[in-house]
Each structure stands twice: as structure tokens, then as C-alpha cells.
Write an enzyme that holds these catalytic residues in place. Structure first.
Site, PDB file in Angstrom:
ATOM      1  N   HIS A 184       0.863  -1.179   0.000  1.00  0.00           N
ATOM      2  CA  HIS A 184       0.000   0.000   0.000  1.00  0.00           C
ATOM      3  C   HIS A 184       0.900   1.230   0.000  1.00  0.00           C
ATOM      4  O   HIS A 184       1.695   1.436   0.927  1.00  0.00           O
ATOM      5  CB  HIS A 184      -0.928   0.001   1.218  1.00  0.00           C
ATOM      6  CG  HIS A 184      -2.096  -0.912   1.066  1.00  0.00           C
ATOM      7  ND1 HIS A 184      -2.742  -1.486   2.134  1.00  0.00           N
ATOM      8  CD2 HIS A 184      -2.761  -1.339  -0.040  1.00  0.00           C
ATOM      9  CE1 HIS A 184      -3.746  -2.244   1.694  1.00  0.00           C
ATOM     10  NE2 HIS A 184      -3.770  -2.165   0.381  1.00  0.00           N
ATOM     11  N   ARG A 186       0.896   4.479   0.496  1.00  0.00           N
ATOM     12  CA  ARG A 186       1.005   5.564   1.467  1.00  0.00           C
ATOM     13  C   ARG A 186       1.527   5.116   2.832  1.00  0.00           C
ATOM     14  O   ARG A 186       1.761   5.953   3.707  1.00  0.00           O
ATOM     15  CB  ARG A 186      -0.347   6.228   1.644  1.00  0.00           C
ATOM     16  CG  ARG A 186      -1.456   5.333   2.191  1.00  0.00           C
ATOM     17  CD  ARG A 186      -2.787   6.024   2.062  1.00  0.00           C
ATOM     18  NE  ARG A 186      -3.925   5.226   2.497  1.00  0.00           N
ATOM     19  CZ  ARG A 186      -5.191   5.599   2.327  1.00  0.00           C
ATOM     20  NH1 ARG A 186      -5.451   6.763   1.743  1.00  0.00           N
ATOM     21  NH2 ARG A 186      -6.176   4.837   2.740  1.00  0.00           N
ATOM     22  N   GLU A 187       1.745   3.840   3.000  1.00  0.00           N
ATOM     23  CA  GLU A 187       2.185   3.313   4.292  1.00  0.00           C
ATOM     24  C   GLU A 187       3.714   3.345   4.366  1.00  0.00           C
ATOM     25  O   GLU A 187       4.389   2.327   4.412  1.00  0.00           O
ATOM     26  CB  GLU A 187       1.609   1.908   4.485  1.00  0.00           C
ATOM     27  CG  GLU A 187       0.080   1.930   4.537  1.00  0.00           C
ATOM     28  CD  GLU A 187      -0.574   0.564   4.498  1.00  0.00           C
ATOM     29  OE1 GLU A 187       0.148  -0.451   4.599  1.00  0.00           O
ATOM     30  OE2 GLU A 187      -1.811   0.501   4.349  1.00  0.00           O
ATOM     31  N   ARG A 243      -3.022   5.074  -2.327  1.00  0.00           N
ATOM     32  CA  ARG A 243      -2.975   3.742  -1.716  1.00  0.00           C
ATOM     33  C   ARG A 243      -2.633   2.628  -2.712  1.00  0.00           C
ATOM     34  O   ARG A 243      -1.913   1.682  -2.385  1.00  0.00           O
ATOM     35  CB  ARG A 243      -4.344   3.439  -1.090  1.00  0.00           C
ATOM     36  CG  ARG A 243      -4.574   2.021  -0.598  1.00  0.00           C
ATOM     37  CD  ARG A 243      -5.988   1.902  -0.067  1.00  0.00           C
ATOM     38  NE  ARG A 243      -6.434   0.541   0.180  1.00  0.00           N
ATOM     39  CZ  ARG A 243      -6.403  -0.055   1.375  1.00  0.00           C
ATOM     40  NH1 ARG A 243      -5.881   0.576   2.406  1.00  0.00           N
ATOM     41  NH2 ARG A 243      -6.861  -1.278   1.526  1.00  0.00           N
ATOM     42  N   ASN A 259      -3.707  -5.383  -2.098  1.00  0.00           N
ATOM     43  CA  ASN A 259      -4.016  -6.321  -1.012  1.00  0.00           C
ATOM     44  C   ASN A 259      -5.472  -6.777  -1.031  1.00  0.00           C
ATOM     45  O   ASN A 259      -5.988  -7.269  -0.037  1.00  0.00           O
ATOM     46  CB  ASN A 259      -3.675  -5.719   0.345  1.00  0.00           C
ATOM     47  CG  ASN A 259      -3.319  -6.793   1.358  1.00  0.00           C
ATOM     48  OD1 ASN A 259      -2.604  -7.736   1.042  1.00  0.00           O
ATOM     49  ND2 ASN A 259      -3.821  -6.653   2.579  1.00  0.00           N
ATOM     50  N   ARG A 260      -6.120  -6.610  -2.166  1.00  0.00           N
ATOM     51  CA  ARG A 260      -7.404  -7.250  -2.459  1.00  0.00           C
ATOM     52  C   ARG A 260      -7.307  -8.091  -3.728  1.00  0.00           C
ATOM     53  O   ARG A 260      -8.309  -8.578  -4.227  1.00  0.00           O
ATOM     54  CB  ARG A 260      -8.516  -6.208  -2.650  1.00  0.00           C
ATOM     55  CG  ARG A 260      -8.735  -5.253  -1.489  1.00  0.00           C
ATOM     56  CD  ARG A 260      -9.298  -5.962  -0.274  1.00  0.00           C
ATOM     57  NE  ARG A 260      -9.658  -5.006   0.775  1.00  0.00           N
ATOM     58  CZ  ARG A 260      -8.815  -4.533   1.685  1.00  0.00           C
ATOM     59  NH1 ARG A 260      -7.543  -4.929   1.688  1.00  0.00           N
ATOM     60  NH2 ARG A 260      -9.219  -3.666   2.610  1.00  0.00           N
ATOM     61  N   HIS A 312       2.027  -3.772   7.184  1.00  0.00           N
ATOM     62  CA  HIS A 312       1.172  -2.630   6.851  1.00  0.00           C
ATOM     63  C   HIS A 312       1.176  -1.626   7.996  1.00  0.00           C
ATOM     64  O   HIS A 312       1.769  -1.831   9.040  1.00  0.00           O
ATOM     65  CB  HIS A 312      -0.268  -3.105   6.607  1.00  0.00           C
ATOM     66  CG  HIS A 312      -0.447  -3.914   5.370  1.00  0.00           C
ATOM     67  ND1 HIS A 312      -0.930  -3.396   4.197  1.00  0.00           N
ATOM     68  CD2 HIS A 312      -0.191  -5.230   5.121  1.00  0.00           C
ATOM     69  CE1 HIS A 312      -0.982  -4.340   3.273  1.00  0.00           C
ATOM     70  NE2 HIS A 312      -0.528  -5.461   3.816  1.00  0.00           N
ATOM     71  N   SER A 313       0.473  -0.522   7.777  1.00  0.00           N
ATOM     72  CA  SER A 313       0.125   0.417   8.837  1.00  0.00           C
ATOM     73  C   SER A 313      -1.260   0.962   8.480  1.00  0.00           C
ATOM     74  O   SER A 313      -1.653   0.953   7.306  1.00  0.00           O
ATOM     75  CB  SER A 313       1.143   1.559   8.930  1.00  0.00           C
ATOM     76  OG  SER A 313       1.038   2.449   7.849  1.00  0.00           O
ATOM     77  N   TYR A 367     -14.389  -6.369  10.769  1.00  0.00           N
ATOM     78  CA  TYR A 367     -14.129  -6.045   9.367  1.00  0.00           C
ATOM     79  C   TYR A 367     -13.485  -7.252   8.695  1.00  0.00           C
ATOM     80  O   TYR A 367     -12.682  -7.961   9.311  1.00  0.00           O
ATOM     81  CB  TYR A 367     -13.179  -4.842   9.296  1.00  0.00           C
ATOM     82  CG  TYR A 367     -12.834  -4.372   7.909  1.00  0.00           C
ATOM     83  CD1 TYR A 367     -13.757  -3.673   7.155  1.00  0.00           C
ATOM     84  CD2 TYR A 367     -11.569  -4.607   7.372  1.00  0.00           C
ATOM     85  CE1 TYR A 367     -13.435  -3.223   5.883  1.00  0.00           C
ATOM     86  CE2 TYR A 367     -11.241  -4.154   6.101  1.00  0.00           C
ATOM     87  CZ  TYR A 367     -12.170  -3.461   5.367  1.00  0.00           C
ATOM     88  OH  TYR A 367     -11.854  -3.021   4.111  1.00  0.00           O
ATOM     89  N   GLU A 390       0.070  -4.503  11.479  1.00  0.00           N
ATOM     90  CA  GLU A 390      -0.388  -3.121  11.312  1.00  0.00           C
ATOM     91  C   GLU A 390       0.420  -2.293  12.315  1.00  0.00           C
ATOM     92  O   GLU A 390       0.169  -2.338  13.518  1.00  0.00           O
ATOM     93  CB  GLU A 390      -1.892  -2.992  11.587  1.00  0.00           C
ATOM     94  CG  GLU A 390      -2.782  -3.717  10.587  1.00  0.00           C
ATOM     95  CD  GLU A 390      -2.901  -2.998   9.252  1.00  0.00           C
ATOM     96  OE1 GLU A 390      -2.351  -1.881   9.120  1.00  0.00           O
ATOM     97  OE2 GLU A 390      -3.553  -3.552   8.348  1.00  0.00           O
TER      98      GLU A 390
END
Length: 428
Positions: A184, A186-187, A243, A259-260, A312-313, A367, A390
Site C-alpha cells: 500500500h 502511502r504506508e 494507496r 491487497n485485495r 502494513h500500517s 471487518y 499493522e
């Protein structure tokens, strides 16, 4: 030739583009009390793609949404008649962005000299600068580092670098650990901590540190520090909050949420079929070169792979599969996976007192998201240690993806501590 021409145009577009500023943007925390509230916010995200959901809505939990100036009145007017409560978390988002900006080159160079490292780990860096540092590390530790490129170049023509770390033992078929980060865009904290760990574990190994020796002598580590270099560089040049990857889809949208995009219960939960969405899952599993790279890497190690870490974050969670179910569902090796990850959690917390939490996405977040990397890896090879970090900051911290560079090293230290515990505790 077509790819080269496309990459040239992409480079020129980035050169001419002015970075997006966030003056006038506001960050909202919105409490959804039931299904209707949650559904309304999801519909808003589909109808107004310029709304940036930092945390998607979950019933009886706060969603975090970045709202541009032009949508402020529409956004508030949609919430108030429905009795959906909200708070304005920040009216100066640009200040948060500025606090996390990379240092000037001369300042970065000075701090790197003072620290005695190949790169200033207390700052964020572009992809090219990260690769430059990795090559310097390779030169310094030729017996312990191998560099290669993954199979597919990105849509904008970038190669994705793989860093293999090994000890000096003669074993040729050691258990393999795959570490994927930066998927991702922006992480930024995720490539930063892995770059720190790569340099740190090598220095510790050379110094004879017993834990580092155990990590590299027993296992081969395969780090992909920036799995999504197109998106990552785009966050440096154009839009800090981007993202996805940079696939061109149409004049109105681009990018797939990588990540999908893995082939595990693909396209079912926690996704969008609308290409403007940040959670757009793509046209098919592994449709993207970035996810195909991770697939091919893991498949090439299928006989020796014992762990897959997706980094991730943000939220300060250590998540375990399965993450795609809208209820708690666990893999066959859940007891062993929980034993090791619970020990890892303790090391994350004890290093600096940072509060992390452990569990499935449904337990912690209410979620689910299908098509995630760690779920796919575990489904591909049952029994491995698959997990998702995360990292900092906390789930309710308004800095979210824009963690100040002053927190990079502290985050990396607690992350490194958990890797040492994992290496010691895994039964392989």
C-alpha cells in the site's frame, strides 16, 4: 517498446505534476451505530471517490474520513439528517503531511554520517534512494546479501527488488521467510522499518550477536521492501495519500488495491468493484504485476517456505488469518500460530511500551477483506506462519499513515524484536 514509451510518459507526467496539497481538507471521525449508517458511508465512498477513507466504517466503531474542501458541505449534509454523529479530528491536514515529509538531501546526508549507517533511518526516502542504500548494504555484506529482481516490471516500468539475507552456513535448503511491505503506497513506515531491520540484523550478525546469528543461520529471509514502487513514488511526487498501484484503467480512474488482488476468496468481502475506490480489487486475481511478483516468489519457495509476513500500517495490530470472513474463522494451525504470534505481541509491547493487539480482523475490527496476501500464502501452503502487521500509530491516532519520521526507529526496534522471537519460537 510500448512499455518503455508508457514509462517515459509516466515519468514526464510526474515531473510536470504539482504535488497535491491538503489545505482546507478536514479529517473526520464518524460513529456508525448500525447497518444503515455503515451502508450509507460505503455508498458515499462509491459515489464520491474523493472522500478518502483512512478507516472504513464498521458498526459501532469510528470511521476516519479525509474530506476535501469541495465536499465538506455535501458530506455534513448527508450525515446530519440521519443522526450520524461525527467529530472534526483535524482542520490542518497539511501540517500533518508536512511533519512526515522527507528531509532535505544535505540534512539527510549529515544525519547518515552521524549515525554511521548507509541511509538516514530517521527519515523517509524515495524508491530509488532505498535501492541505492540496499546496493550499498550488499557491497558491505557480500556473503550475507543477494539481490535480484522479481519477475514482472510494474505498469510504469519499474523493477521490484528482492533482498535475500542468509547466514554464512553451507546449508542450501534452509527454511524460508517471506517479508512483503510497501504494497500500500502511502504506508511509508513499512519500507522504512524493513530497511532498518535489513541493515541492523546484518550489523548484529557481523558483531556476533547470538539472536542475529540464529535468525540468519537457521533461515533464509526474503525481503521485498517496496512491493508497489509505482504507487510509492507517486506518494512522494504527487499525492501523499495514494494507496493503490498505478494501473491505468480509464480517464476517470486508475489503480488496483493490491491487497485485495490475491487469489483467496477473491472479490467477496471488504472490496469494491468500482475502479475509483481505494479498495478496488481489480479485474481478476493476480491481474497486477505486483501481486504476480509475490505469487511467483512464494511459489518458487513452496518447498521451503515456513512464514509469510505482510507488513502494513496503521493500528498497532498483529493480525492472524483468516481475514476474509465476516465472522471468526481460523485455519487448522491456529493454535500453533497463536502461540508464536502471542509471544511476538509481547515483544512488540515490551520494547517501548507500545500497545499492540492480537487477533483476527473480525475480532479486532469487525471487518473482513478478501484477497489479502497472508491469507493467500496460508491457503497456498497450509501450516505456515502467516500474519499481517499493522504498525504504528494507534487505530485512533489522527496521524494515521503519516507517522512522523522521528518514530521510524522506535517502530523498527519493536518490529525487529518480534522477528527475533518469531525466529526462535517457530517449530520447523
Amino acid at each position: 517498446m510500448a512499455r518503455v514509451i508508457f514509462a517515459l510518459f509516466a515519468f514526464l507526467a510526474l515531473t510536470w505534476a504539482e504535488p497535491l496539497r491538503f489545505d482546507g481538507y478536514q479529517l473526520f471521525s464518524v460513529l456508525t451505530k448500525g447497518y444503515e449508517d455503515t451502508r450509507f458511508l460505503y455508498d458515499l465512498s462509491e459515489n464520491y471517490p474523493d472522500l478518502d477513507f483512512w478507516r472504513y466504517p464498521r458498526t459501532n466503531q469510528n470511521a476516519t474520513i479525509l474530506v476535501p474542501p469541495g465536499l465538506l458541505e455535501i458530506f455534513k449534509a448527508g450525515l446530519e439528517p440521519r443522526g450520524i454523529s461525527y467529530q472534526v479530528v483535524s482542520t490542518d491536514v497539511q501540517k500533518i503531511v508536512d511533519a512526515g515529509a522527507p528531509l532535505a538531501p544535505e540534512e539527510e546526508a549529515n544525519r547518515k554520517r552521524q549515525a554511521g549507517t548507509f541511509i538516514d533511518h530517521a527519515s523517509y526516502h524515495t524508491y530509488n534512494r532505498i535501492i541505492e542504500a540496499i546496493n550499498q548494504i550488499k557491497t558491505a555484506y557480500p556473503d550475507n546479501v543477494q539481490l535480484s529482481n522479481l519477475n514482472y516490471v510494474t505498469h510504469e516500468g519499474r523493477v521490484v527488488t528482492l533482498v535475500k539475507l542468509s547466514g554464512s552456513t553451507s546449508a542450501t535448503k534452509k527454511p524460508a521467510i517471506v517479508v512483503e511491505s510497501g504494497i500500500h503506497a502511502r504506508e511509508w513506515i513499512t519500507p522504512a522499518v524493513n530497511l532498518w531491520v535489513i541493515e541492523k540484523v546484518l550489523a548484529d550478525y557481523k558483531a556476533g550477536n547470538a539472536e542475529a546469528r540464529a535468525m540468519l543461520d537457521k533461515y533464509d529471509w526474503y525481503f521485498v521492501p517496496v512491493a508497489n514502487p509505482d504507487g510509492y513514488d507517486y506518494t512522494h511526487s504527487t499525492n501523499r495519500m495514494w494507496r493503490k498501484n498505478r494501473r491505468y484503467i480509464s480517464t476517470r480512474c486508475s489503480g488496483v488495491d493490491l491487497n485485495r488482488n490475491f487469489d483467496v476468496v477473491w472479490g467477496t468481502t471488504g472490496i469494491s468493484r468500482t475502479c475509483t475506490s481505494d479498495i478496488y480489487c481489480g479485474e481478476a486475481p493476480f491481474s497486477e504485476p505486483e501481486t504476480a511478483n509475490m505469487r511467483d516468489l512464494f511459489n518458487s519457495l513452496i518447498d521451503t517456505a515456513v512464514a509469510y509476513l505482510s507488513v502494513h500500517s496503521f493500528s498497532q495490530f498483529l493480525l492472524v488469518p483468516w481475514g476474509y470472513t465476516e465472522y471468526v474463522s481460523r485455519p487448522a494451525n491456529a493454535v500453533e500460530l497463536d502461540r508464536v504470534t502471542t509471544r511476538m505481541l509481547q515483544s512488540l509491547i515490551s520494547t517501548h511500551g507500545t500497545q499492540y493487539f492480537h487477533g483476527t480482523a473480525w475480532e479486532l475490527l469487525n471487518y473482513a477483506a478478501s484477497g489479502a496476501a497472508e491469507d493467500w500464502a496460508l491457503s497456498r501452503k497450509p501450516g505456515i506462519y502467516a500474519m499481517c502487521y499493522e504498525l504504528r500509530p494507534r487505530y485512533d491516532d489522527p496521524r494515521a499513515f503519516i507517522l512522523p519520521p522521528s518514530e521510524i526507529i522506535g517502530t523498527a526496534q519493536e518490529y525487529y524484536a518480534s522477528l527475533k522471537i518469531m525466529a526462535a519460537e517457530m517449530r520447523v
